[in-house]
Design a protein around this motif. Structure first.
Motif, mmCIF file in Angstrom:
data_model
loop_
_atom_site.group_PDB
_atom_site.id
_atom_site.type_symbol
_atom_site.label_atom_id
_atom_site.label_comp_id
_atom_site.label_asym_id
_atom_site.label_seq_id
_atom_site.Cartn_x
_atom_site.Cartn_y
_atom_site.Cartn_z
ATOM 1 N N GLN B 502 0.755 -1.299 0.095
ATOM 2 C CA GLN B 502 -0.109 -0.053 -0.054
ATOM 3 C C GLN B 502 0.887 1.519 -0.024
ATOM 4 N N GLY B 503 1.953 1.396 -0.952
ATOM 5 C CA GLY B 503 2.669 2.416 -1.129
ATOM 6 C C GLY B 503 1.961 3.690 -1.904
ATOM 7 N N SER B 504 2.855 4.563 -2.555
ATOM 8 C CA SER B 504 2.510 5.725 -3.166
ATOM 9 C C SER B 504 2.474 5.502 -4.714
ATOM 10 N N ARG B 505 3.124 4.407 -5.212
ATOM 11 C CA ARG B 505 3.158 4.325 -6.741
ATOM 12 C C ARG B 505 2.452 3.460 -7.401
ATOM 13 N N THR B 506 1.684 3.914 -8.502
ATOM 14 C CA THR B 506 0.839 2.837 -9.316
ATOM 15 C C THR B 506 1.910 1.678 -9.927
ATOM 16 N N VAL B 507 1.301 0.679 -10.535
ATOM 17 C CA VAL B 507 2.119 -0.167 -10.976
ATOM 18 C C VAL B 507 2.413 0.348 -12.504
ATOM 19 N N ASP B 508 1.386 1.040 -13.003
ATOM 20 C CA ASP B 508 1.913 1.454 -14.379
ATOM 21 C C ASP B 508 3.185 2.454 -14.538
ATOM 22 N N SER B 509 3.110 3.304 -13.392
ATOM 23 C CA SER B 509 4.106 4.334 -13.193
ATOM 24 C C SER B 509 5.588 3.711 -12.983
ATOM 25 N N ILE B 510 5.611 2.352 -12.335
ATOM 26 C CA ILE B 510 6.857 1.666 -12.231
ATOM 27 C C ILE B 510 7.172 1.026 -13.514
ATOM 28 N N ILE B 538 17.512 -0.988 -12.565
ATOM 29 C CA ILE B 538 16.651 -1.905 -12.562
ATOM 30 C C ILE B 538 16.673 -2.280 -11.079
ATOM 31 N N SER B 539 17.526 -2.970 -10.668
ATOM 32 C CA SER B 539 17.710 -3.219 -9.391
ATOM 33 C C SER B 539 17.163 -2.188 -8.341
ATOM 34 N N ALA B 540 17.667 -0.882 -8.459
ATOM 35 C CA ALA B 540 16.862 0.090 -7.510
ATOM 36 C C ALA B 540 15.460 0.151 -7.842
ATOM 37 N N LEU B 541 15.185 -0.054 -8.927
ATOM 38 C CA LEU B 541 13.590 0.048 -9.097
ATOM 39 C C LEU B 541 12.780 -0.922 -8.637
ATOM 40 N N ARG B 542 13.455 -2.151 -8.645
ATOM 41 C CA ARG B 542 12.755 -3.163 -7.883
ATOM 42 C C ARG B 542 12.634 -3.184 -6.486
ATOM 43 N N LYS B 543 13.537 -2.539 -5.925
ATOM 44 C CA LYS B 543 13.562 -2.398 -4.648
ATOM 45 C C LYS B 543 12.326 -1.262 -4.346
ATOM 46 N N GLU B 544 12.335 -0.179 -4.930
ATOM 47 C CA GLU B 544 11.450 0.789 -5.340
ATOM 48 C C GLU B 544 9.927 0.113 -5.361
ATOM 49 N N PHE B 545 9.868 -0.828 -6.091
ATOM 50 C CA PHE B 545 8.450 -1.495 -6.372
ATOM 51 C C PHE B 545 8.048 -2.280 -4.965
ATOM 52 N N TRP B 546 9.029 -2.858 -4.353
ATOM 53 C CA TRP B 546 8.524 -3.840 -3.204
ATOM 54 C C TRP B 546 8.377 -2.870 -2.176
ATOM 55 N N LYS B 547 8.654 -1.636 -1.933
ATOM 56 C CA LYS B 547 8.378 -0.701 -0.945
ATOM 57 C C LYS B 547 7.141 0.283 -1.147
ATOM 58 N N GLU B 548 7.103 0.605 -2.523
ATOM 59 C CA GLU B 548 6.094 1.701 -2.744
ATOM 60 C C GLU B 548 4.950 1.477 -3.537
ATOM 61 N N VAL B 549 4.641 0.136 -4.133
ATOM 62 C CA VAL B 549 3.903 -0.295 -5.101
ATOM 63 C C VAL B 549 2.319 -0.115 -4.369
ATOM 64 N N LYS B 550 1.405 0.352 -5.159
ATOM 65 C CA LYS B 550 0.080 0.439 -4.474
ATOM 66 C C LYS B 550 -0.792 -0.577 -5.222
ATOM 67 N N VAL B 551 -1.402 -1.501 -4.624
ATOM 68 C CA VAL B 551 -2.512 -2.476 -5.113
ATOM 69 C C VAL B 551 -3.791 -2.191 -4.479
ATOM 70 N N LEU B 558 -12.020 -9.725 -8.702
ATOM 71 C CA LEU B 558 -11.360 -9.197 -9.896
ATOM 72 C C LEU B 558 -10.600 -8.061 -9.570
ATOM 73 N N ASN B 559 -9.172 -8.090 -9.747
ATOM 74 C CA ASN B 559 -8.485 -6.898 -9.190
ATOM 75 C C ASN B 559 -7.346 -6.639 -10.357
ATOM 76 N N ILE B 560 -7.455 -5.695 -11.345
ATOM 77 C CA ILE B 560 -6.798 -5.498 -12.669
ATOM 78 C C ILE B 560 -5.367 -5.099 -12.116
ATOM 79 N N GLU B 561 -5.578 -4.200 -10.994
ATOM 80 C CA GLU B 561 -4.047 -3.850 -10.600
ATOM 81 C C GLU B 561 -3.140 -4.751 -9.773
ATOM 82 N N LEU B 562 -3.886 -5.801 -9.404
ATOM 83 C CA LEU B 562 -3.175 -6.844 -8.804
ATOM 84 C C LEU B 562 -2.562 -7.700 -9.894
ATOM 85 N N GLU B 563 -3.268 -7.941 -10.993
ATOM 86 C CA GLU B 563 -2.614 -8.694 -12.217
ATOM 87 C C GLU B 563 -1.614 -8.022 -12.752
#
Lengths: 247, 646
Positions: B502-510, B538-551, B558-563
């Motif tokens: 439940q971070g601050s970034r959408t999947v698409d932005s990452i 990419i390595s840094a972005l992966r860390k960002e994803f696992w810290k900041e992604v919001k689903v 049915l959850n398109i953001e989770l997919e």
């Protein structure tokens, strides 16, 4: 351009749905309609609202996954395109755009703007093929097929199975969809062999699945993204009548 | 050193497939009913394989993420399918199709596989015609052909600009027939989440129902992945929005090797990018290069004037145009292979000659319309012209199309042996998902050929050679076998972790950020520094994803953001492997162009002495570097030469 979007929101198949209104700003006219919805969804996510669910995949007008009833028309205010090929230049700044799912008993809503079109698969499973196994078939040039017949079969075969014909028909009839496959195969010698059986089986399945009858209004032809002619329905009727007469 | 056994049969290249079939194991009809096969993906490879398995009498379970098997992205292939029929009597043969494919792949494909592909190509055309696929015909009633890049013969069969659609609907019809017969069980809107390996053999998969969120285990005596390529890693590509590399990546993490992941095809003729909100790129079929001529202005001032809107392309005379492909490659002209055409477009645009936004060149039909008339051009390419006009709002009959290269296809993929089996026994990969037939560059109209070859004419044989020894393996109860229970629990834990951030970034932005890193550093031209930067980023972005992604929403609906999050999580790992592979391959070959390795004329320069091998990467753990295995490529039927299209 700035727009007001009125979109159908429905939690799941069993819940009651309603329209919700959203404002969206700074959409460029070169964006596709679905890109506009992407922007709206990013906006909703930022506000902590669940994005609007809609079906889409290839985004180039061929997979048939996108649907949407836009301002009262299947695939929106343009002809011979799918929703994913619709561009925002078809709208003006300040417009209100109403977006609904396909409305048909044969296509129940799954969520928001997504519908279940497995009925189409079932109709084709009933007989929309030539019954040959892999291997052991004659050389491709063993049978000559007239270019005109072959081209007409191709016209019918371009159906993408999107469901616009059903959604736009006041009777929710799937006749154009069924006709496309029956007509394609009836025009080709490979398909003629089991033509009668095919027409009867597909019509029977279509009826069972709750699609309505055809009253020749021609709406399907107008909204078909591939511009397929209702003359194929005439060929379907002929195939079906001949098959029934032989019983 | 190598653990790889490609299982290439004995004999001359032309005899290998017959030798294989003559000696392979088979399963008798009564035993086929006792054997389950899982097929993931319903494109040309998966759909054709599943239908063929069903016809043979196996019990088949098929899965696709779309709402219907007919939506698989094979449907979008436009131009055609190659076969060595030699109907036009223009000098084609099985050997020549084989030769062109190996040469087109810059001598980085496995000879035996490609020869088999060329052999079965003719059977595919016969099969499709028997199914009622309405290929283009001449007035005499026989089949028509056209030419494609990298060939000097016309061997491409087509159905207007919708060949992929018609072939897929043929396979879908065959699949529907088996679903109706009860041999195939179809699971639509279902995504594969993991492969289950029991005692070293693939025994099933874990899936997520995309409507209900239900996580379920399925048993199979063998599993086929026909899940397409990973081009969407770049965010912008010609792939469908849902196309993803997750099935391949899950297989990799369970022990299947990834081969040549850096070999990505950048297609020269796509509609250029228009802006930041763009979601995908649209291909304009290579078939257009039969009649269209590619050019940019000869004088840079004219390019500037066109970009600034002071000049129109139609204002320029013939002398003011630079038909750069015809100039550089007189023998093949506008029909050079895709990698060559893409690089040439980039070269002109980088030099300042681009039109439109500067990242575009012209594809012009003026001379073809003058020569053949507008009606004939409409008949050949009408739907493509219509598609272009709808997107760009310009009439290509009157003004030239603007095109630019875009990510289109991945030649790399899961490593498979001659039988299309991965390094996990019982796990197969077919179609674009495997690496086997196209080397470092795929020729146009060969993807459809390979997908259907694998599905109709290769797997139905080779899978029996494995299953012949499995007839005594009883079906497993997925609720009792530990490996299934564990795999299911891991999938649920993975999803819970994604939902809990439940971070601050959408999947698409990452995903978009990943796309930019890849396009800038692992795209059409690559160099050491850029690739090293990409790995870090990419390595840094992966860390960002696992810290900041919001689903948002829940996992059990049915959850398109989770997919999307599930798929992007895998892209963030696969992207790094692609960069590593590109970094290690110190040569230029096909779609992989290292700026350090080029000739004086800017052509790709291979290093055959050191790199005539398939790079197969083995997963060793999340924070451990993968291990490289090399499969040496031996050329017995073909003399390896500098690839020349001049």
């Amino acid at each position: 351009m700035d727009l007001k979007i009125k979109a159908w929101r429905q939690k799941d198949a069993t819940s009651k749905g309603q329209f919700e209104e959203y404002q969206i700003a700074n959409i460029t006219e070169d964006s596709s309609f679905l890109e506009m919805l992407d922007v709206l969804n990013e906006q909703l996510l930022a506000q902590g609202t669940e994005p609007i669910a809609f079906d889409h995949d290839c985004r180039e007008g061929i997979c048939g996954m996108c649907s949407l009833y836009i301002n009262g028309r299947a695939h929106g205010p343009d002809t011979e395109i799918t929703t994913c090929q619709l561009h925002m230049r078809k709208f003006k700044d300040g417009d209100t755009i109403t977006i609904e799912p396909w409305r048909s008993g044969g296509f129940p809503v799954i969520k928001d703007l997504m519908v279940d079109r497995t009925a189409y698969d079932k109709i084709l499973q009933a007989g929309g093929y030539v019954s040959v196994n892999t291997g052991g078939v004659p050389d491709a040039n063993a049978i000559a097929i007239g270019k005109i017949e072959s081209d007409e079969a191709m016209d019918a075969a371009t159906c993408i199975g999107c469901g616009a014909c059903v959604a736009t028909c006041k009777n929710s009839s799937a006749m154009l969809f069924v006709a496309n496959k029956v007509s394609q195969l009836a025009l080709l010698p490979q398909g003629k062999v089991e033509g009668a059986r095919r027409a009867k089986a597909m019509i029977a399945t279509m009826d069972e699945l709750g699609f309505g009858n055809c009253t020749n209004t021609g709406a399907c032809e107008i909204e078909c993204p591939k511009g397929i002619s209702i003359s194929h329905i005439a060929r379907l009727n002929r195939e079906f009548l001949c098959a029934s007469a032989r019983d | 050193m190598t653990k790889l056994d490609s299982k290439i049969p004995e004999g001359l290249v032309a005899e290998k497939w017959d030798n294989y079939k003559a000696h392979q194991g088979l399963v008798n009809p009564a035993n086929k009913r006792k054997l389950d096969i899982i097929v993931v993906g319903t494109g040309l490879a998966g759909g054709a394989a599943a239908a063929s398995f069903g016809e043979l009498g196996f019990k088949v379970k098929v899965f696709c993420y779309q709402d219907s098997p007919r939506r698989a992205h094979s449907i979008a292939a436009q131009g055609g399918i190659n076969a060595a029929k030699n109907y036009p009597n223009d000098g084609d043969s099985i050997y020549r199709l084989f030769y062109d494919t190996v040469k087109g792949g810059d001598y980085r494909a496995r000879e035996a596989n490609v020869y088999r592909l060329a052999q079965v190509s003719n059977d595919i055309i016969d099969q499709c015609v028997a199914q009622g696929v309405p290929f283009a015909r001449e007035y005499g009633g026989l089949l028509a052909n056209r030419s494609f890049g990298g060939a000097q013969v016309s061997r491409t069969f087509y159905a207007r600009g919708q060949t992929g659609q018609q072939l897929l609907l043929g396979a879908y019809g065959a699949l529907n027939r088996q679903i109706h017969a009860g041999t195939v069980e179809m699971h639509n809107r279902t995504e594969m989440m993991d492969v289950v390996v029991v005692d070293g053999k693939a025994r099933g998969i874990i899936t997520r129902n995309l409507i209900t969120g239900e996580i379920k285990a399925h048993f199979g005596h063998a599993v086929v992945l026909a899940t397409g390529g990973y081009g969407n890693l770049f965010f912008l590509s010609t792939n469908a929005m849902g196309s993803n590399g997750s099935a391949a990546w899950k297989a990799y993490k369970k022990g299947a090797y990834m081969a040549n992941p850096c070999y990505v095809q950048i297609h020269p003729t796509c509609i250029p990018v228009h802006g930041d909100f763009q979601s995908k790129l649209t291909l304009m079929s290579e078939s257009l290069r039969n009649d269209g001529r590619i050019w940019v202005p000869k004088n840079i001032e004219d390019s500037v004037a066109i970009r600034e809107g002071r000049l129109k392309p139609t204002d320029l005379t013939e002398e003011q145009r630079d038909y750069y492909l015809e100039r550089r490659y007189p023998a093949f002209g506008n029909l050079v292979p895709r990698d060559v055409a893409s690089r040439a477009a980039k070269e002109r645009c980088d030099a300042g000659f681009g039109v439109g936004t500067g990242q575009a060149v012209y594809l012009d039909f003026k001379s073809a319309i003058e020569r053949l008339g507008e009606d004939l051009i409409r008949e050949r390419y009408g739907n493509l012209f219509q598609m272009y006009e709808k997107i760009v709002d310009e009439n290509p009959y009157k003004t030239p199309m603007m095109i630019y290269p875009a990510i289109h296809y991945t030649m790399g993929g899961i490593w498979v042996d001659y039988e299309l089996m991965t390094s996990i026994p019982g796990l197969y990969a077919a179609g674009e998902a495997n690496f086997s037939d196209h080397g470092a560059n795929r020729l146009g109209a060969s993807a459809l050929m390979q997908g259907l070859a694998d599905g109709y004419f290769v797997l139905p044989f080779t899978i029996q050679n494995y299953l012949a020894d499995e007839i005594h393996t009883p079906r497993m109860n997925v609720d009792e076998v530990k490996e299934f229970i564990d795999a299911k629990a891991n999938v649920i834990a993975h999803i819970d972790k994604l939902m809990s951030i439940q971070g601050s970034r959408t999947v698409d932005s990452i995903h978009k950020e990943l796309g930019h890193i890849m396009w800038d550093n692992v795209g059409m031209a690559r160099n050491k520094k850029g690739l090293e930067t990409a790995i870090e980023k990419i390595s840094a972005l992966r860390k960002e994803f696992w810290k900041e992604v919001k689903v948002p929403g829940t996992a059990d609906s049915l959850n398109i953001e989770l997919e999307k999050a599930n798929r992007v999580a895998d892209f963030l790992e696969l992207g790094e492997l692609m960069a590593r592979d590109a970094l290690h391959r110190e040569e230029s070959a096909g779609g992989h162009f290292r700026e350090e390795h080029q000739t004086e004329e800017g052509e790709a320069k291979r290093d055959d002495a050191n790199f005539t091998y398939v790079a197969a990467w083995e997963y060793k753990g999340d924070d451990v570097a993968p291990e490289l295995h090399k499969e040496e490529l031996k050329y017995e039927a073909i003399e390896v030469k500098v690839r020349n299209y001049k």
